[in-house]
Design a protein around this motif. Structure first.
Motif, PDB file in Angstrom:
ATOM      1  N   MET A   1       0.846  -1.187   0.000  1.00  0.00           N
ATOM      2  CA  MET A   1       0.000   0.000   0.000  1.00  0.00           C
ATOM      3  C   MET A   1       0.888   1.246   0.000  1.00  0.00           C
TER       4      MET A   1
ATOM      5  N   LEU B   1      -5.181   7.712   1.840  1.00  0.00           N
ATOM      6  CA  LEU B   1      -5.903   7.156   2.966  1.00  0.00           C
ATOM      7  C   LEU B   1      -6.526   5.872   2.482  1.00  0.00           C
ATOM      8  N   ALA B   2      -7.310   5.278   3.330  1.00  0.00           N
ATOM      9  CA  ALA B   2      -7.910   4.009   2.952  1.00  0.00           C
ATOM     10  C   ALA B   2      -8.877   4.166   1.777  1.00  0.00           C
ATOM     11  N   ALA B   3      -9.782   5.147   1.842  1.00  0.00           N
ATOM     12  CA  ALA B   3     -10.857   5.215   0.859  1.00  0.00           C
ATOM     13  C   ALA B   3     -10.509   6.149  -0.295  1.00  0.00           C
TER      14      ALA B   3
ATOM     15  N   ASP C   1     -12.464   7.512  -2.450  1.00  0.00           N
ATOM     16  CA  ASP C   1     -13.390   8.641  -2.553  1.00  0.00           C
ATOM     17  C   ASP C   1     -12.954   9.804  -1.655  1.00  0.00           C
ATOM     18  N   VAL C   2     -12.470   9.463  -0.471  1.00  0.00           N
ATOM     19  CA  VAL C   2     -12.025  10.499   0.465  1.00  0.00           C
ATOM     20  C   VAL C   2     -10.741  11.139  -0.056  1.00  0.00           C
TER      21      VAL C   2
ATOM     22  N   ARG D   1      -9.778  11.468  -3.159  1.00  0.00           N
ATOM     23  CA  ARG D   1     -10.081  12.336  -4.277  1.00  0.00           C
ATOM     24  C   ARG D   1     -10.648  13.669  -3.767  1.00  0.00           C
ATOM     25  N   LEU D   2     -11.528  13.595  -2.776  1.00  0.00           N
ATOM     26  CA  LEU D   2     -12.125  14.801  -2.202  1.00  0.00           C
ATOM     27  C   LEU D   2     -11.039  15.694  -1.601  1.00  0.00           C
ATOM     28  N   ILE D   3     -10.118  15.090  -0.848  1.00  0.00           N
ATOM     29  CA  ILE D   3      -9.054  15.869  -0.209  1.00  0.00           C
ATOM     30  C   ILE D   3      -8.159  16.498  -1.266  1.00  0.00           C
TER      31      ILE D   3
ATOM     32  N   ARG E   1      -7.636  18.125   4.591  1.00  0.00           N
ATOM     33  CA  ARG E   1      -8.001  16.931   5.367  1.00  0.00           C
ATOM     34  C   ARG E   1      -9.003  17.297   6.453  1.00  0.00           C
TER      35      ARG E   1
END
Lengths: 204, 204
Positions: free
Chosen positions: B1, B8-10, B12-13, B15-17, B32
């Motif tokens: 990883m 981060l793990a997700a 979607d999160v 991409r948002l950040i 963040r």
């Protein structure tokens, strides 16, 4: 035409600025700046951000086991078999978990409290994600609970409370070391840190 | 990883950040923080913001007459018959227009350049909303052009260029007064402002 602090010609822009101004770290002025930036780069910035927000709102949830934020439940960390099942690191917020993950500081699993005990803000143990921690600590695999709450008064109160609650679970309870931060200059550190660093000095 | 600065793990999160971190005034850390705030208040903050962004992206455009941002074209200010048609205030950005509107400093109409001339950044007159200003200034109604570009080197260069371009339009060209800002303390002002304020002193 009565004009409030956010009032502009277009209601859509007003609404956007009002919502942006509520985000942490943004005020009315920076929200206006961000809104203008977004509108002026509609296709490259504004629409992708709108989509990213909608997608994340749809996909992301809270891990029922540890309180982390992820698209899966249990989250990727809880589900990863390479993670050491013997130790659980208790943090205040998901942001703290992210910080430890960025640093690759820890290879066990986490437990996110969702806040700290605070008499001033009226936060009681019932408001935090504590009840789910006790059975996790009592699981056969788990041998160590690392209390990584912040080194603030509330963080330490919470750690103290958790220590009492976790007694009898048969686990080792530890907390992060205190001392001079890496790269820190003594001249700029507060008295509390210097006193702690002295008291906890180690042989070389 | 493999973990990058936003990883981060997700996804979607992440991409948002990444998108939030590109907004003016936000960096990786504050992005963040904003993302966490949004996710934790999904229904009250995140979804409304996603909708407001999508709605504004749909509805808002640039006024073909003055360069203002609005849902209508011509914009509300250009279309408002109560606005004084005799004077046009030339500003660099829509944010400047908003500032003058908030202060109710001006009851005429505007012209937004969309930037300033800058040799360093390679901004030439063709990059700015100047060609549409000349015919506006030549309209029969218009008697005064107020050059309200910023009091910076680039802003003044632009004002100087516009003064030359507007010669022969038969309008009075003015610029905003220079001096001690209201509430300003002399001790904290720069030399340039003090010298200008002295040179432009007025009888009482």
């Amino acid at each position: 035409m009565a004009k409030g602090p956010f009032s502009l010609a277009a209601a859509d822009v007003e609404r956007l600025i009002r919502l942006l101004a509520k985000l942490p770290g943004l005020g009315p002025r920076s929200a206006r700046r961000v809104a203008l930036h977004l509108i002026q780069q509609k296709e490259t910035v504004m629409r992708p951000l709108a989509e990213a927000l909608a997608d994340a709102a749809e996909a992301v949830g809270v891990c029922s086991r540890c309180g982390n934020i992820d698209t899966a439940d249990p989250c990727e960390i809880c589900a990863d078999p390479r993670r050491d099942p013997a130790s659980i690191c208790v943090v205040e917020q998901v942001g703290d978990l992210w910080a430890l993950e960025r640093a690759s500081a820890f290879r066990g699993r986490y437990h996110v409290l969702g806040g700290v005990l605070s008499a001033l803000d009226g936060v009681t143990p019932e408001d935090l994600n504590i009840e789910t921690l006790i059975p996790r600590a009592a699981e056969a695999d788990v041998t160590e609970i690392i209390l990584a709450t912040n080194a603030t008064v509330d963080g330490q109160t919470t750690a103290h409370y958790l220590t009492e609650r976790l007694e009898g679970c048969g686990v080792t309870i530890t907390r992060l070391a205190r001392g001079v931060p890496v790269g820190g200059e003594l001249d700029y550190l507060d008295d509390g840190t210097l006193i702690t660093a002295f008291a906890s000095r180690k042989g070389v």
